[in-house]
Design a protein around this motif. Sequence first.
Motif, PDB file in Angstrom:
ATOM      1  N   GLY A 198       5.841  -7.370   5.267  1.00 42.86           N
ATOM      2  CA  GLY A 198       5.545  -5.932   5.235  1.00 42.86           C
ATOM      3  C   GLY A 198       5.423  -5.311   6.619  1.00 42.86           C
ATOM      4  N   LEU A 199       5.704  -6.089   7.678  1.00 44.61           N
ATOM      5  CA  LEU A 199       5.482  -5.573   9.035  1.00 44.61           C
ATOM      6  C   LEU A 199       6.587  -4.614   9.485  1.00 44.61           C
ATOM      7  CD1 LEU A 199       4.421  -8.821  10.946  1.00 44.61           C
ATOM      8  CD2 LEU A 199       2.936  -6.896  10.319  1.00 44.61           C
ATOM      9  N   CYS A 200       6.203  -3.636  10.308  1.00 43.68           N
ATOM     10  CA  CYS A 200       7.178  -2.757  10.982  1.00 43.68           C
ATOM     11  C   CYS A 200       6.766  -2.697  12.441  1.00 43.68           C
ATOM     12  CB  CYS A 200       7.089  -1.321  10.475  1.00 43.68           C
ATOM     13  SG  CYS A 200       7.489  -1.121   8.773  1.00 43.68           S
ATOM     14  N   GLU A 201       7.736  -2.746  13.319  1.00 50.52           N
ATOM     15  CA  GLU A 201       7.423  -2.656  14.743  1.00 50.52           C
ATOM     16  C   GLU A 201       7.069  -1.210  15.094  1.00 50.52           C
ATOM     17  OE1 GLU A 201      10.196  -4.751  17.180  1.00 50.52           O
ATOM     18  OE2 GLU A 201       9.085  -4.251  19.008  1.00 50.52           O
ATOM     19  N   LEU A 202       6.033  -1.064  15.905  1.00 51.16           N
ATOM     20  CA  LEU A 202       5.605   0.265  16.358  1.00 51.16           C
ATOM     21  C   LEU A 202       6.137   0.459  17.779  1.00 51.16           C
ATOM     22  CD1 LEU A 202       3.701   2.714  15.611  1.00 51.16           C
ATOM     23  CD2 LEU A 202       1.905   1.480  16.833  1.00 51.16           C
ATOM     24  N   ILE A 210       4.164  14.515 -12.974  1.00 53.81           N
ATOM     25  CA  ILE A 210       4.279  13.114 -12.583  1.00 53.81           C
ATOM     26  C   ILE A 210       3.084  12.673 -11.756  1.00 53.81           C
ATOM     27  CG2 ILE A 210       6.810  12.986 -12.675  1.00 53.81           C
ATOM     28  CD1 ILE A 210       6.864  13.466  -9.743  1.00 53.81           C
ATOM     29  N   GLY A 211       2.869  11.382 -11.747  1.00 53.74           N
ATOM     30  CA  GLY A 211       1.775  10.810 -10.964  1.00 53.74           C
ATOM     31  C   GLY A 211       2.327  10.165  -9.707  1.00 53.74           C
ATOM     32  N   ALA A 212       1.610  10.310  -8.622  1.00 50.11           N
ATOM     33  CA  ALA A 212       2.038   9.672  -7.375  1.00 50.11           C
ATOM     34  C   ALA A 212       0.805   9.152  -6.655  1.00 50.11           C
ATOM     35  CB  ALA A 212       2.796  10.654  -6.503  1.00 50.11           C
ATOM     36  N   GLY A 213       0.490   7.909  -6.905  1.00 50.11           N
ATOM     37  CA  GLY A 213      -0.622   7.307  -6.173  1.00 50.11           C
ATOM     38  C   GLY A 213      -0.048   6.311  -5.188  1.00 50.11           C
ATOM     39  N   ASN A 214      -0.652   6.179  -4.079  1.00 50.52           N
ATOM     40  CA  ASN A 214      -0.361   5.094  -3.145  1.00 50.52           C
ATOM     41  C   ASN A 214       0.926   5.227  -2.349  1.00 50.52           C
ATOM     42  OD1 ASN A 214      -1.178   3.735  -6.091  1.00 50.52           O
ATOM     43  ND2 ASN A 214      -2.655   3.648  -4.476  1.00 50.52           N
ATOM     44  N   ASN A 215       1.056   4.240  -1.489  1.00 47.22           N
ATOM     45  CA  ASN A 215       2.161   4.198  -0.535  1.00 47.22           C
ATOM     46  C   ASN A 215       3.222   3.251  -1.079  1.00 47.22           C
ATOM     47  OD1 ASN A 215       3.760   3.303   1.642  1.00 47.22           O
ATOM     48  ND2 ASN A 215       2.183   3.910   3.076  1.00 47.22           N
ATOM     49  N   TRP A 216       4.424   3.741  -1.198  1.00 50.43           N
ATOM     50  CA  TRP A 216       5.498   2.924  -1.777  1.00 50.43           C
ATOM     51  C   TRP A 216       6.461   2.462  -0.706  1.00 50.43           C
ATOM     52  CZ3 TRP A 216       6.247   1.416  -6.842  1.00 50.43           C
ATOM     53  CH2 TRP A 216       5.262   1.859  -7.726  1.00 50.43           C
ATOM     54  N   ASN A 217       6.054   1.483   0.077  1.00 53.47           N
ATOM     55  CA  ASN A 217       6.948   0.898   1.091  1.00 53.47           C
ATOM     56  C   ASN A 217       7.604   1.956   1.964  1.00 53.47           C
ATOM     57  OD1 ASN A 217       6.284  -1.480  -0.094  1.00 53.47           O
ATOM     58  ND2 ASN A 217       8.174  -1.658  -1.273  1.00 53.47           N
ATOM     59  N   GLN A 218       6.838   2.966   2.317  1.00 59.63           N
ATOM     60  CA  GLN A 218       7.399   4.055   3.120  1.00 59.63           C
ATOM     61  C   GLN A 218       7.082   3.887   4.596  1.00 59.63           C
ATOM     62  OE1 GLN A 218       9.214   6.645   1.997  1.00 59.63           O
ATOM     63  NE2 GLN A 218       8.995   6.439  -0.207  1.00 59.63           N
ATOM     64  N   HIS A 219       6.494   2.748   4.974  1.00 54.27           N
ATOM     65  CA  HIS A 219       6.048   2.581   6.368  1.00 54.27           C
ATOM     66  C   HIS A 219       7.177   2.741   7.373  1.00 54.27           C
ATOM     67  CE1 HIS A 219       2.857   0.610   4.078  1.00 54.27           C
ATOM     68  NE2 HIS A 219       2.082   0.981   5.068  1.00 54.27           N
ATOM     69  N   LYS A 220       8.304   2.134   7.060  1.00 52.53           N
ATOM     70  CA  LYS A 220       9.414   2.153   8.013  1.00 52.53           C
ATOM     71  C   LYS A 220       9.851   3.582   8.299  1.00 52.53           C
ATOM     72  CE  LYS A 220      11.941  -1.963   8.580  1.00 52.53           C
ATOM     73  NZ  LYS A 220      12.681  -3.022   7.978  1.00 52.53           N
ATOM     74  N   LYS A 221       9.959   4.344   7.224  1.00 52.28           N
ATOM     75  CA  LYS A 221      10.370   5.741   7.369  1.00 52.28           C
ATOM     76  C   LYS A 221       9.296   6.521   8.152  1.00 52.28           C
ATOM     77  CE  LYS A 221      12.766   7.293   3.652  1.00 52.28           C
ATOM     78  NZ  LYS A 221      12.839   7.936   2.319  1.00 52.28           N
ATOM     79  N   ALA A 222       8.029   6.249   7.835  1.00 52.49           N
ATOM     80  CA  ALA A 222       6.928   6.948   8.512  1.00 52.49           C
ATOM     81  C   ALA A 222       6.964   6.663  10.019  1.00 52.49           C
ATOM     82  CB  ALA A 222       5.588   6.529   7.909  1.00 52.49           C
ATOM     83  N   VAL A 223       7.168   5.402  10.395  1.00 51.57           N
ATOM     84  CA  VAL A 223       7.232   5.048  11.821  1.00 51.57           C
ATOM     85  C   VAL A 223       8.408   5.759  12.476  1.00 51.57           C
ATOM     86  CG1 VAL A 223       7.642   3.200  13.486  1.00 51.57           C
ATOM     87  CG2 VAL A 223       6.230   2.764  11.520  1.00 51.57           C
TER      88      VAL A 223
END
Length: 338
Positions: free
Chosen positions: A126-130, A280-293
């Motif tokens: 699950g890691l992404c480089e910062l 619709i329901g939207a809880g939590n983070n869905w593997n969006q880290h890479k895009k967020a970084v």
Amino acid sequence: MKAIVISKPGHVALENKSIPEPQAGFVRVKVKAAAICATDLEVLAGNIAADYPITPGHEWSGVVDAVGSEEDRIWLGKRVIGSNDVVCLKCDACRRGEWRYCSEFEEIGFKRDGAYAEYMVVPSYGLCELPDHVSFVHGALCEPLGVALGTLEKAGARFGDTLVIIGAGSIGLCILAAAKAMGMRDITVAATTGKRLGLAQRMGASHTIATGEHDLVEEMRKIHPRGTDVVIDATGIETCIRQSLKLARKGGTVVLAGYGRGKTMQIRIDDIHINNLRVIGAGNNWNQHKKAVALMAEGIVNIEEFVTNRIKLEEYETGLELARKRPEGFVKAVFVDE
Ligand SMILES: [Zn+2]
Ligand SMILES: [Zn+2]
């Protein structure tokens, strides 16, 4: 190492714990920044399922300082952020990329020890480089930004769509930042008090409404007489969700993105049925880290100003108190290792 531990609901203390060792497939991260999230207060209050004793903290960044498997040596010394989802990677849900539906799903900060500590252990997958030019503090906000990206994706939000966000907590504000970046328009942010609406305006909200002083449905009728394309409730509060159903245009979308604390509510069925709403329901983070970084790295989204208080682990009581009371000007407190 120093770690903040919730031994049982209502009991939190700074403890001395042994430094965790990463098992195969995991790495150890020296935590550089860990943001306090309203969800952590729910863990402290016992309102969210958690395995006590637990070290909370799911919004983090740091540097990898030990690995559990030879193939993860490439991560050593890297600045990282990462997913909090511990999963099997083998079941049908995992293979669909829907990690949170994995039968073995465990979340760091809730079922496994999180980031309110000097060190934490996370899965390497699950890691992404910062990148160097994104600060650790900003990087820690990839998690709430990822929640916002997932929410807008689930909403099916498109360029040029109008938007109402109810709630100006950090998720509401992250949704605003992401919605602006993706070209949504005529965005309204509503919150009970005006405390954070100034910030919402600075971030580019077209309209802000203090619902303690004005009727949201009436005000929105002036702004969008035929309703708004996408309405996102980031509060989980019954009155706000009922209002959301009245704010969406016919055929529009309402997203429930706020934690409901197990509550039930009454709705007028026809508000959804006759108007053909998508709810619709939207809880939590869905593997969006890479895009967020990537959005932070390219300067497309900058939410660093959300961090209003940089504190040490020893100052946890102050941090939790700020998160609970949300004084004027406060958005987020972040534990920093500087
Ligand atoms: Zn959070
Ligand atoms: Zn699985």
